[in-house]
Structures are given as structure tokens and as C-alpha cells.
Write a protein that holds these residues in place. Sequence first.
Motif, PDB file in Angstrom:
ATOM      1  N   ASP A   1      -6.999 -11.685  -8.044  1.00  0.00           N
ATOM      2  CA  ASP A   1      -6.507 -10.479  -7.361  1.00  0.00           C
ATOM      3  C   ASP A   1      -7.410 -10.181  -6.172  1.00  0.00           C
ATOM      4  O   ASP A   1      -8.630 -10.166  -6.319  1.00  0.00           O
ATOM      5  CB  ASP A   1      -6.544  -9.310  -8.367  1.00  0.00           C
ATOM      6  N   VAL A   2      -6.794  -9.959  -5.023  1.00  0.00           N
ATOM      7  CA  VAL A   2      -7.553  -9.476  -3.866  1.00  0.00           C
ATOM      8  C   VAL A   2      -6.977  -8.129  -3.488  1.00  0.00           C
ATOM      9  O   VAL A   2      -5.757  -7.965  -3.389  1.00  0.00           O
ATOM     10  CB  VAL A   2      -7.431 -10.432  -2.665  1.00  0.00           C
ATOM     11  N   THR A   3      -7.854  -7.159  -3.293  1.00  0.00           N
ATOM     12  CA  THR A   3      -7.358  -5.846  -2.909  1.00  0.00           C
ATOM     13  C   THR A   3      -8.231  -5.260  -1.811  1.00  0.00           C
ATOM     14  O   THR A   3      -9.454  -5.391  -1.847  1.00  0.00           O
ATOM     15  CB  THR A   3      -7.275  -4.896  -4.135  1.00  0.00           C
ATOM     16  N   GLY A   4      -7.583  -4.657  -0.827  1.00  0.00           N
ATOM     17  CA  GLY A   4      -8.304  -4.062   0.300  1.00  0.00           C
ATOM     18  C   GLY A   4      -8.402  -2.563   0.086  1.00  0.00           C
ATOM     19  O   GLY A   4      -7.402  -1.907  -0.183  1.00  0.00           O
ATOM     20  N   ILE A   5      -9.609  -2.020   0.182  1.00  0.00           N
ATOM     21  CA  ILE A   5      -9.800  -0.603  -0.168  1.00  0.00           C
ATOM     22  C   ILE A   5     -10.129   0.274   1.022  1.00  0.00           C
ATOM     23  O   ILE A   5     -10.493   1.433   0.841  1.00  0.00           O
ATOM     24  CB  ILE A   5     -10.932  -0.444  -1.209  1.00  0.00           C
ATOM     25  N   GLY A   6     -10.027  -0.247   2.241  1.00  0.00           N
ATOM     26  CA  GLY A   6     -10.481   0.550   3.380  1.00  0.00           C
ATOM     27  C   GLY A   6     -11.963   0.319   3.604  1.00  0.00           C
ATOM     28  O   GLY A   6     -12.570  -0.549   2.974  1.00  0.00           O
TER      29      GLY A   6
ATOM     30  N   ARG B   1       0.854  -1.177   0.000  1.00  0.00           N
ATOM     31  CA  ARG B   1       0.000   0.000   0.000  1.00  0.00           C
ATOM     32  C   ARG B   1       0.897   1.236   0.000  1.00  0.00           C
ATOM     33  O   ARG B   1       1.799   1.351   0.811  1.00  0.00           O
ATOM     34  CB  ARG B   1      -0.752  -0.076   1.327  1.00  0.00           C
ATOM     35  N   HIS B   2       0.689   2.128  -0.940  1.00  0.00           N
ATOM     36  CA  HIS B   2       1.427   3.377  -0.791  1.00  0.00           C
ATOM     37  C   HIS B   2       0.563   4.565  -1.147  1.00  0.00           C
ATOM     38  O   HIS B   2      -0.629   4.405  -1.377  1.00  0.00           O
ATOM     39  CB  HIS B   2       2.797   3.370  -1.481  1.00  0.00           C
ATOM     40  N   THR B   3       1.149   5.751  -1.133  1.00  0.00           N
ATOM     41  CA  THR B   3       0.331   6.946  -1.303  1.00  0.00           C
ATOM     42  C   THR B   3       1.088   7.987  -2.122  1.00  0.00           C
ATOM     43  O   THR B   3       2.244   7.773  -2.495  1.00  0.00           O
ATOM     44  CB  THR B   3      -0.143   7.485   0.064  1.00  0.00           C
ATOM     45  N   GLY B   4       0.430   9.117  -2.387  1.00  0.00           N
ATOM     46  CA  GLY B   4       0.940  10.044  -3.409  1.00  0.00           C
ATOM     47  C   GLY B   4       1.976  11.040  -2.961  1.00  0.00           C
ATOM     48  O   GLY B   4       2.803  11.464  -3.727  1.00  0.00           O
ATOM     49  N   VAL B   5       1.976  11.440  -1.714  1.00  0.00           N
ATOM     50  CA  VAL B   5       2.975  12.360  -1.158  1.00  0.00           C
ATOM     51  C   VAL B   5       3.166  13.595  -2.042  1.00  0.00           C
ATOM     52  O   VAL B   5       4.210  13.785  -2.660  1.00  0.00           O
ATOM     53  CB  VAL B   5       4.326  11.676  -0.898  1.00  0.00           C
ATOM     54  N   THR B   6       2.137  14.422  -2.087  1.00  0.00           N
ATOM     55  CA  THR B   6       2.258  15.669  -2.838  1.00  0.00           C
ATOM     56  C   THR B   6       3.041  16.678  -2.010  1.00  0.00           C
ATOM     57  O   THR B   6       2.968  16.681  -0.785  1.00  0.00           O
ATOM     58  CB  THR B   6       0.864  16.246  -3.113  1.00  0.00           C
TER      59      THR B   6
ATOM     60  N   THR C   1      -4.953  10.083   5.769  1.00  0.00           N
ATOM     61  CA  THR C   1      -6.231  10.225   5.066  1.00  0.00           C
ATOM     62  C   THR C   1      -6.138  10.425   3.558  1.00  0.00           C
ATOM     63  O   THR C   1      -7.123  10.181   2.876  1.00  0.00           O
ATOM     64  CB  THR C   1      -7.044  11.413   5.639  1.00  0.00           C
ATOM     65  N   ASP C   2      -5.039  10.915   3.011  1.00  0.00           N
ATOM     66  CA  ASP C   2      -4.935  10.976   1.536  1.00  0.00           C
ATOM     67  C   ASP C   2      -5.114   9.555   1.032  1.00  0.00           C
ATOM     68  O   ASP C   2      -4.572   8.619   1.632  1.00  0.00           O
ATOM     69  CB  ASP C   2      -3.527  11.431   1.104  1.00  0.00           C
ATOM     70  N   ILE C   3      -5.784   9.402  -0.084  1.00  0.00           N
ATOM     71  CA  ILE C   3      -6.020   8.020  -0.511  1.00  0.00           C
ATOM     72  C   ILE C   3      -4.701   7.254  -0.653  1.00  0.00           C
ATOM     73  O   ILE C   3      -3.661   7.813  -1.026  1.00  0.00           O
ATOM     74  CB  ILE C   3      -6.828   7.956  -1.823  1.00  0.00           C
ATOM     75  N   HIS C   4      -4.776   5.988  -0.307  1.00  0.00           N
ATOM     76  CA  HIS C   4      -3.677   5.054  -0.554  1.00  0.00           C
ATOM     77  C   HIS C   4      -4.008   4.282  -1.835  1.00  0.00           C
ATOM     78  O   HIS C   4      -5.114   4.409  -2.370  1.00  0.00           O
ATOM     79  CB  HIS C   4      -3.530   4.082   0.612  1.00  0.00           C
ATOM     80  N   ALA C   5      -3.063   3.489  -2.270  1.00  0.00           N
ATOM     81  CA  ALA C   5      -3.290   2.718  -3.492  1.00  0.00           C
ATOM     82  C   ALA C   5      -2.442   1.455  -3.468  1.00  0.00           C
ATOM     83  O   ALA C   5      -1.532   1.326  -2.642  1.00  0.00           O
ATOM     84  CB  ALA C   5      -2.933   3.559  -4.710  1.00  0.00           C
ATOM     85  N   ARG C   6      -2.808   0.541  -4.391  1.00  0.00           N
ATOM     86  CA  ARG C   6      -1.915  -0.597  -4.730  1.00  0.00           C
ATOM     87  C   ARG C   6      -1.867  -1.751  -3.742  1.00  0.00           C
ATOM     88  O   ARG C   6      -0.973  -2.578  -3.849  1.00  0.00           O
ATOM     89  CB  ARG C   6      -0.458  -0.172  -4.909  1.00  0.00           C
ATOM     90  N   ASP C   7      -2.719  -1.803  -2.761  1.00  0.00           N
ATOM     91  CA  ASP C   7      -2.642  -2.933  -1.836  1.00  0.00           C
ATOM     92  C   ASP C   7      -3.278  -4.156  -2.503  1.00  0.00           C
ATOM     93  O   ASP C   7      -4.491  -4.327  -2.446  1.00  0.00           O
ATOM     94  CB  ASP C   7      -3.425  -2.537  -0.568  1.00  0.00           C
TER      95      ASP C   7
END
Lengths: 281, 792
Positions: free
Chosen positions: B323-328, B199-204, B295-301
Motif C-alpha cells: 500500500d502506498v498512501t500520500g498524506i500531504g 482522495r476524498h473528504t468529510g463534507v460536514t 484544508t479539512d483533512i482528506h482521506a483514502r488516497d
Amino acid sequence: MKAAEFKYERPGSLAEAFALLEDGDLDATPLAGGQSLVPMMNFRLAQPGMLVDLSALDEIKGISGDGGGLRIGAMTRYVDLAASALVAERAPLMAMALPHIAHAAIRNRGTIGGSVALADPAAEMPALLLALDAEITVQSSAGTKTHAAADFFLGMYETALQSGELVTAITVPAPAPDRRFAFYELARRHGDYAMAGVAVAASGAPGGVCSDYRVAFFSVSDRALRATAAEAALDGKVPMDGAEAAIAALGEIPFAGDLNAATATKQHLSGVVLKRALERV
Amino acid sequence: MSGPQTIFDKPNTYIGKSVPRADAVRLTQGRGKYVDDIQLPRMLHAAFVRSPVAHGRIVSINVSEAKAVPGVTAVFTGADFVGQVEPYVGVLSHLAGLRSAPQMPLAVDVARWTGEPLVMVVASSRAIAEDAAALVEIDIEELDPATDMERALDADAPVIHAEFGSNLAWERLVEAGNPDAAFARDDVTVVERRFRFGRHTGVTLETRASVVEYDPSERMLTYWYSGQAPHMMQFILAKHLGLPEENVRVVSQDVGGSFGIKIHTYGDDIATAAAAKILGRPVKFVADRLESFLTDIHARDHVVDGRIAVTADGKIAALAFDDVTGIGPYSMYPRTSAIEANQVLNLTGAPYLIEHYRARARVVFQNKNMMCQYRAVGHPIAMAVADGLLEDAANEIGMDVVEIRRRNLVRDDAYPTVSATGMKFDDLSHHKSLDRLVEMMDYDARRAEHARLRKEGIHRGIGLVSMVEVTNPSPMFYGIGGAPIASQDGTTIRLEAGGAIHVSSSVTEQGQGTNAILAQIAAGVFGVPLDRVKVTTGDTRSTPYGGGTWASRGAGIGGEATLQAAHALKQQVLEVAATILQSTPDKFDIVDGHVVDADGGPPRMSLSDLARTVYYRGNELPSDLSPELVATRHYRVSDFPFVFTNGAMAAEVELDPETGFVKVLNFWAVEDCGRVINPQLVDGQIRGGVVQGIGGAFYEECIYSEDGQLENATMADYLVPMAFEMPDIFVAHVETPTKTSVLGAKGAGEAGTGGAPAALMNAVNDALRPLGASIHQMPMTPERVLKALGTV
Ligand SMILES: Cc1cc2nc3c(=O)[nH]c(=O)nc-3n(C[C@H](O)[C@H](O)[C@H](O)COP(=O)(O)OP(=O)(O)OC[C@H]3O[C@@H](n4cnc5c(N)ncnc54)[C@H](O)[C@@H]3O)c2cc1C
């Protein structure tokens, strides 16, 4: 987050600083480079009533020769250590390690005294002082005390420093003419706290047998610490000849894992950094 | 007369040139205007109390002490917004079966992830708001969390939304041909791997930020927003705050990066708008870095079990995965959190000719922060699974990884084609791109060098990826499913009295240079020097209606609208010129700000003379001529759901088997994004994307404890690659313009992020293979590499 409200003083003398720090009602905390303290305040993990900024205390700044050794004021910044010919000559181990401590912007402000007082188990400086047999001078209005580095770092963020005391100086003894040093660390990214690191000192001719080893690890346990069994295993040996036995002796260390490396990984990497440091002694 | 088709040959076109972007100096001098720079009279500041637990029932909230702090204007709980804010649900009708629960800006009775906003404090400064927030007393009864997505569907897992009976949000199965029979053939080699993506995120650089002002006299809400879809936000704010759409104005000034993070509906932003409306005073909320991580959306889990069957001559006989993915705990509103899994289903293996295919995705709820669309949605997973399996299979059958690609990539002259998953492809160049890559990286020599170095104990590896990228989406992406997201965009261009032109467009600028390429297109097509073009984007009040910039659509869609508008304005100007000069429009052209004879020669009239004649001295014109000197054109992709691009990339790494450290030595990217408008900006997009791909492959991971605490929510612990971790990145282009537009530009914004992780993983495995090890989990941390080697 924003730091909670605090008062700020910038005393001009140690005596004034002690008066503020020893006044229990003020709940005062010394501020050195602020590179660890200010982030903690911004997370509200630290909420001091007052910051006592040490940056005007010229009496605890600067690098001077002390016999053949060094006396480094607590408020000396990493950037000044890195630029010092005296440090390069008398404590080359420090010169080797400094580029690995954080990033240039942080080295511009971070101080040796701040690192020593904080005693982050992942910081380089405490291990360097162990390997250099350095002494740490602390002071309060009651007077001055000197601790051997080996007696100063007691645990995670825990030192022999008493409340109200300031670290005022670090003294490094004159190195024997045949004293040799090596430093090696593994960090995920350049400038990060290491996953494991070691500082080594030993006496002997290049390529020959060495004695009086110091092997000081950081970022592998709850504090910087000397691996005395490894030192003993190396004693009287050419560094690389003793490497295997020294690595085998690392079991004495109470390894502690973190987000980047579980305990077993810390132990493995400690062996690797030790070997690589010994190759460089 | 020069029609739009010939603009690329004009001497004064800027298309294809690396001209400096107009905002570069301003931004580097620190004169950018971001949301936090906005100061309004009587403005208040918001801080939030967030859930300390991953799952808990709110028993009671006591705000009396917080309210009493001097400087505090208001304290809101979830209950206070009931009736003020209409709940939102992140589902779309074209994702059949997708379900999610209604969400409010602040949790009302149950908190479902650590960091979910529970209470909002509004005060005269952010520091005071935080002081007061610390005094809010919340009694939470902890509930069992379902954090591990792989166990979230187990019978004994805590169910996050009781009404659904399970944590399944969505499931989709895609099947083509007869995969079972193909896998069962006795002449194929089958390779199976389990892939894990962190799981990672965008880090603007600029965190999420809102300033909202409400004027009760006109019931007018203005939302300054650091984001990429102003009109979508206009709709959302209007709908959920009960205002007419036209009473909401959304303004995006400079945006300090977005990467998809800022196109979603966040509770704290909506709460900020609701508070401004209720209080009748401007309210500012700027997420700090901790809030961003939480709280910024995560992705890729994702966990993907993949299988490939190849014949002895290297042909892919079948591909299948699960594929299994967890979205919160919720599907994010309004784009939903099923799109990433959907992309994985659609794109895995897309570059290759695959007849027999089966893919299943299950999207599950869990008590972690929400996942949603982040740069290169689904692509890194799709590419790593397909090309990871393919390279492993090549090695099983003893075939070179370039050769196996050559045998399976769809031929460059075969288009249009339809993939096993139903994707329509056209104008792609997989073979040409691969050939260019092999040549650019000196593939054979490098392989030979690696073999030699291996004997000296130096472990290097090469990995490749052949990829597609979804760009220029049509209405089939969101609009069809009922989302308030425009798929068309518009540009208006106006001739100013001074002879300059003003461009206003509905696509947005979030740092990538959209405004610069719009200016290049407009200047070139219309015929003025680049410095005579001013561009406005990011304001629902003054730009045409459109979708904004995401899914790599700014250049392809906004650029085409701009091209068409510039051409239309030019026709208008030539008509006026012809009247004044007593000829016909086809006898003239516009070059360098002047009307000239179409066949060359000295300027006949400057644009400013022409404009001033029209604007000031209309009496000189025939009475039946009433020029507009402003043109608007809109554009959408209509024949294809998406305009795909393709690329071929390679990574070279060096592995330290003792430490598990991997150094990326070189990276090569050949990208076919169709017409390149500004090579420097495109290369910047590719390079930046590759670096984000390096982040995903080696560094970035949101590490949660079992009980759902995010353990590395700081920039010291969440590792993004920095200058030291960046290799040399060599970029080359194959240009196959898309036939869907005159401009011919496809998107280029996500290729690096989408492709790099696959190439990097393959390179690490190439280095590991002689040591009898392999790794299929990202990020490939030193510890994971050591585990793969069996060292720890
Ligand atoms: C991004 C980043 C990366 C970093 N990476 C590293 C790294 O790789 N290695 C590393 O070692 N460090 C690293 N640091 C920490 C940095 O080196 C700090 O500067 C150092 O740890 C503390 O020094 P300071 O002068 O900034 O102390 P401050 O932050 O001012 O103070 C630290 C603590 O020591 C106390 N204190 C300070 N001076 C004295 C004194 N003279 N007497 C008594 N108490 C005192 C303060 O009250 C406070 O509690 C990093 C920091 C950052 C922000």
C-alpha cells in the motif's frame, strides 16, 4: 467568502434600468435570478459596482401566445415555464427539459433570460432555443435588436449581447403540426449540469421519415451548438435509421473535455445521447 | 435488588427502543446553536490569505495596505506567531519510525500545499477581513511540487522536508506465516489486482468553526468549537499557547456533523485562538466551503497492489499487498496521518482465517492537503482489497461468492481468536450475519433474475462484503503513543430536587444522537421516564474528563459509564428510601420516577419527595446518613485493544455499458454492533454510512492538477450523493453483546462507510464480468467504467 461591497438598485422600468446600466461609472451588472451571478460574487469572481435587480420589471416577465408561437419575457422563471400549459403545448421540448435544469429551489429563482445571457456551455436552455429556432430580443436605450439563437451563442460565456443591453424576450415560432421533439441528457447526479446532452426537433409522422432536423448539443463544447452535419445525415430518414450516419457525422463538433469527461468521452457520450434522443423523437 | 445485569428485562428500560431523540424537534425547527450563532461583545472576525501554490518559498509579505483598511484590527503573518505559539509535530511513539516536521499555524518560510494559511486578517466583519486579505501582497518563489504520491519516493522527486532526505513519512511491514511458499504452491490460483482509492473528504454540513475569547485578567481562554474531542483540544490549546490546562475551557454546543474532520489541529483554528489571546478580544473564524475543501483533512488516497492465492476448494492460502498512501506535507497533529495505513495493514482480510500474510504500507509526503482520520479510517480500503480479491478469486475458480466466504470466515464459535496481523477478536458473528444477509436479499432468486435479465441486455450485478469495524478503542489506540487523547470516559448523574436526573458525560454529540442514547440508558437503568432526563455534553468545565466521540466509542464507552453511574445513583437512592421507609435497600426498586416495593405494588414514595427531603429537610434524616445523590463512573476497555464489530453487506447495481453509468438499485446491511440501544439511531448511522460509502465508490474525489491545485473545491464540482442517488437500504441486526461491558454495546457509526465501497465495487465487477471488463479504481465514475470497457 463574502461578496465584495456593491450597490443595489431595483428599477421599476426598463428606461430606469438602462440609465443605470449605461452609466459607466456605476459598473452595473443586471441581476436576474442570481443563481449563477450570486455564487460568482460570493467567490469574488464577479465584483460588480452595482447590481441592477430586474425583478420589478413586469414588462419583461411572463409567457404569452405570439401567433401560434410563444413570447417569453426574459425575467420568466423556470418554475413558471414548467407550470405553463402554453409552453407544454407550443414548446414541448422546453417542458421535457425543464425538470433536468438544476433543482427545484434553483428553478424557483433562475430565469430564462439569465441562462441565455450567461451562455454557460453546459446549460440546457441555449441548446433548446437552437433546436426551437427561437429568437432572442435584446434592448438598450438605443432600441431593440433581434438575434436568431443560432447567431447569439458565440463561445464560453460569450454572446452577441453588447454591454448595456438586456435580454428582454425570447420568441419561439409556432411549431408545424407534425413537429416532434426529443431531449436526452446524462448527468452525474440528478440536477447536475450534464456530461452531455442533446435536444432534437424534426418534422414528420410518428414512425415515419422526418425532415428539417435540428440537433443541438450542450455541455460537449465551449457553447451550445447545432450539429449541422448530423442534421443533414438524418434528413429524409426515419430518426433511428439515420442514427448511425448522424453519430458518424459528429466529428464536426469541436468537443471540449471537462472534469467529468475528457474530450474523447464527450464525443462518445454525444453519440449515445443522440441515439437515445432519436429513439424518442 | 436489581443489579445492572438485569436492566435489559426491566419493564421501564428504554434500551432497545426507537424512542425519539430529545433534540429532534429543536434541531428541525432551526433552534440549534452552532458556533457561528455565537455573538460576543467586541468580537472580531478572521479571514486568511492562503497559499496559491502547492510548494513555494515565501520571499516577502507586505501587509501595509491591508492594515490600513478601516475596520482592520490586526494582520498576522507566520513570523508574528513565532514565540507566541509552540510548534506542533504529528508523531506518536507507538508508530515507530513515523516522522513529520514541526508546523506553525501560518506557514513561516515555505508553503507546502495549496490552501495552507499564510496570513491572517482580523477585522470588525468577515467581509472587511476579506477585503483586506485581498490587499496582502505575497511574493512566493515557486518550488517544484511533489504531488503524485506514486512518484514522491522517486530519486528525482522534490523532497518536501530536506532534513528527512526523502518523502517517506512511515513504513511498516507485517508478516505472518510463509506467504512466499504459499503463493508458490502449485495447487493454488493466484489473483493480482491494483486498487486505487480516490482522495476524498468529510463534507460536514456545519463547516469547521471557532470562536475564541481570552480574558487577560484571569488568563482564561474559552474556545467554542464545532468538534468531537473537547478535552484533547483543551490540552492542545494550553500546550501550544502557553497556558495552564485549567485555564482553557472548550465548549462544543450543537455540532453539524464531524465524521472525523473536526478532531485535528488546524492552523487557522490555532491562529484564531492565538489572535484572541494576543488581542484580548473574541475572534470568530468560520471556514467557508472553499476553505473546507482546501484544508479539512482528506482521506483514502491509496494505491494498493494486492494478491490472493486460493485453493481449488476455495480456501485462502495467502494474502499479500503493498500500500502506498500520500498524506500531504505533514502528518496531522496529534493523531498522525499514519493511522489509516496502519488500519489497512491490520484489518485487510480480518474476517477470514488467513495463515500466510504479508502487508507493507508506505506513507509518503506530498504537496497536497493533509490526510488524516475520516469516518471508517482505513476500513473501505482494507475491505475492498480483501473482498475484491476474494470475489475475483472465487470467479476464477468458479465458486459462488457466498460459498467462498462460508469456507473462509472465522467460525462464530471459534472466538476469541487472533488474526494474522495480531488483532484480537471476540463475540463476532460473521456466519450468522452472512446467512441473515443471504436470506434478507433473497440471494439465489436475485442471481437467477440477473441471469435472465442479462439475456435481455440488462446488466445487473451483486457484490458482497464481510467486514469488521474497529470500535470502542482502548488506550492502545492513541494514549499508548503519547497522544493527549483520553481512552476512558466518564458520566456524572445527579438527582434533581424535582425528581428528574441530570446526566453529564465526556462523550460528545455531533448529530448522531449520543445525548439521546445516554438519556435512554440513564432513564432505564435508574428508573425515570425519559423526559425527566437532561443531558450535558461537550464542555470541559462541567463534564467528567474523557476522550469524546470518535472511533465509534460514544455508545460503547460513554454508554457503559452512564449505565454504571445510573446504577450507582440508584443504589444511593434506595439506601435513602430504605432509611425513610424503615426497611433495607434490597426491598425496593425505582420505577417511573417512584420508589416501589421490589416485588411490585403501588408507589411508596416519589423521587421528588425523596430528593426534597434530602435537599430541603435534611433534619428529618438520621444524622449519620448524608446522601450524595450524585454518582460518577468512568469506563475504559481494558482486555482488548478494540472491540470489533462485524457485518455483512450486499449491493445490487445496474450498469449501463453504453454510458458507464451505474445505478445502485438496492443495498442490504446486516450489522452486529452488540446491544442495540436505539434501533432507529443505529439504522440511521448504518444508512448514512452506506451513503457516504456510495459517495466514495462512485462520486467523491478531490481532483488535483499535476501542479497541486484542487480543481473541484465547490459543492457543484465535488459530488456527494444526494437523495436521488440513494437506493433503498435495508438494515438488519445480529446482536452479539460484547463481554467487555455490562451494556454490551459495540460501535455502529462507521460500518456503512467502511463496508459499502467494497460491496459496490464487487457489484459493478459482477455486472462487468460478462462483458470481459473489471474496475478496481474508486470512485467508479462513468468515464472510468467506459475506460474499463475499452469504449474510450
Ligand atoms: C446548484 C446549481 C445547479 C445548477 N444546475 C443547472 C443546470 O443543470 N442547468 C442549467 O442550465 N443551469 C443550472 N444552474 C444555473 C441556473 O440555471 C441559473 O439560474 C441560470 O444559469 C442563470 O439564471 P439566473 O436568472 O439565476 O441569472 P443570474 O445569476 O441572475 O445572472 C446570470 C448572468 O446573466 C446576466 N443577466 C441576467 N439576466 C439578464 C438579462 N435579462 N439581460 C442581460 N444580462 C442578464 C447577469 O448579469 C449575470 O451575468 C445551476 C445553478 C446552481 C446554483
